[in-house]
Design a protein around this motif. Structure first.
Motif, PDB file in Angstrom:
ATOM      1  N   LEU A   1       0.830  -1.207   0.000  1.00 56.10           N
ATOM      2  CA  LEU A   1       0.000   0.000   0.000  1.00 56.10           C
ATOM      3  C   LEU A   1       0.866   1.259   0.000  1.00 56.10           C
ATOM      4  O   LEU A   1       0.549   2.229  -0.695  1.00 56.10           O
ATOM      5  CB  LEU A   1      -0.962  -0.017   1.192  1.00 56.10           C
ATOM      6  N   GLN A   2       1.968   1.245   0.739  1.00 54.64           N
ATOM      7  CA  GLN A   2       2.892   2.385   0.711  1.00 54.64           C
ATOM      8  C   GLN A   2       3.445   2.575  -0.692  1.00 54.64           C
ATOM      9  O   GLN A   2       3.508   3.709  -1.183  1.00 54.64           O
ATOM     10  CB  GLN A   2       4.062   2.169   1.678  1.00 54.64           C
ATOM     11  N   ASN A   3       3.842   1.495  -1.342  1.00 51.71           N
ATOM     12  CA  ASN A   3       4.407   1.580  -2.690  1.00 51.71           C
ATOM     13  C   ASN A   3       3.372   1.988  -3.727  1.00 51.71           C
ATOM     14  O   ASN A   3       3.726   2.421  -4.822  1.00 51.71           O
ATOM     15  CB  ASN A   3       5.068   0.254  -3.077  1.00 51.71           C
ATOM     16  N   ARG A   4       2.117   1.869  -3.386  1.00 50.64           N
ATOM     17  CA  ARG A   4       1.045   2.336  -4.274  1.00 50.64           C
ATOM     18  C   ARG A   4       0.665   3.784  -3.983  1.00 50.64           C
ATOM     19  O   ARG A   4      -0.319   4.296  -4.489  1.00 50.64           O
ATOM     20  CB  ARG A   4      -0.175   1.420  -4.172  1.00 50.64           C
ATOM     21  N   GLY A   5       1.443   4.431  -3.112  1.00 51.70           N
ATOM     22  CA  GLY A   5       1.267   5.861  -2.882  1.00 51.70           C
ATOM     23  C   GLY A   5       0.464   6.247  -1.661  1.00 51.70           C
ATOM     24  O   GLY A   5       0.172   7.420  -1.458  1.00 51.70           O
ATOM     25  N   PHE A   6       0.099   5.298  -0.833  1.00 53.88           N
ATOM     26  CA  PHE A   6      -0.664   5.623   0.371  1.00 53.88           C
ATOM     27  C   PHE A   6       0.272   5.979   1.510  1.00 53.88           C
ATOM     28  O   PHE A   6       1.291   5.319   1.714  1.00 53.88           O
ATOM     29  CB  PHE A   6      -1.557   4.443   0.793  1.00 53.88           C
ATOM     30  N   ASP A   7      -0.085   7.025   2.238  1.00 54.51           N
ATOM     31  CA  ASP A   7       0.602   7.365   3.480  1.00 54.51           C
ATOM     32  C   ASP A   7      -0.182   6.655   4.566  1.00 54.51           C
ATOM     33  O   ASP A   7      -1.288   7.061   4.910  1.00 54.51           O
ATOM     34  CB  ASP A   7       0.615   8.880   3.704  1.00 54.51           C
ATOM     35  N   MET A   8       0.400   5.612   5.100  1.00 57.17           N
ATOM     36  CA  MET A   8      -0.332   4.741   6.019  1.00 57.17           C
ATOM     37  C   MET A   8      -0.665   5.411   7.347  1.00 57.17           C
ATOM     38  O   MET A   8      -1.493   4.908   8.092  1.00 57.17           O
ATOM     39  CB  MET A   8       0.445   3.447   6.248  1.00 57.17           C
TER      40      MET A   8
END
Length: 141
Positions: free
Chosen positions: A107-114
């Protein structure tokens, strides 16, 4: 998913050396990692806090791996990631922390700031509005 093109996970299951921060978070507080994953996968329908708390509560009955399986499977289908339902279940049951870390990194690599809520993540992404095409010479009959 027969016939559907599958994507490869952006990191391997054991690639914790690339993101020690989330691996440490998952090792000591898997409920936080899970809550953040569930919040993004559910596109904000359920809060991070509620999902994480439920994960923590059902951990007492050793059902946290089943709960995690549901979200790993949902995320894999949502992003058309390679794997299978049986694989999702096995990873969630026998390698829970590694599976959670892989999902978190994906999810981080897909651009989400977790660390942000779903809505804040959506506000920070470009809207994807394309400009109307420009035609040379104007309109003609």
């Amino acid at each position: 998913m027969a016939g559907a093109e599958e994507n490869v996970w952006s990191t391997g299951l054991f690639d914790c050396s690339s993101d020690m921060k989330s691996c440490c978070l998952t090792l000591w507080c898997p409920c936080i990692t899970f809550g953040r994953i569930a919040h993004i996968v559910d596109q904000g329908d359920c809060s991070c806090c509620v999902s994480g708390t439920l994960f923590c509560l059902i951990h007492q009955f050793r059902l946290d791996s089943i709960y995690s399986f549901v979200y790993r499977h949902k995320m894999r289908r949502q992003y058309k990631l390679s794997g299978s339902g049986c694989g999702d279940l096995c990873l969630s049951c026998f390698c829970l922390e590694c599976a959670l870390c892989q999902q978190y990194r994906e999810l981080q690599n897909r651009g989400f700031d977790m660390s942000l809520e779903w809505e804040e993540n959506m506000r920070s992404k470009p809207l994807g509005v394309a400009m109307a095409p420009v035609f040379e010479g104007g309109m003609k009959r």
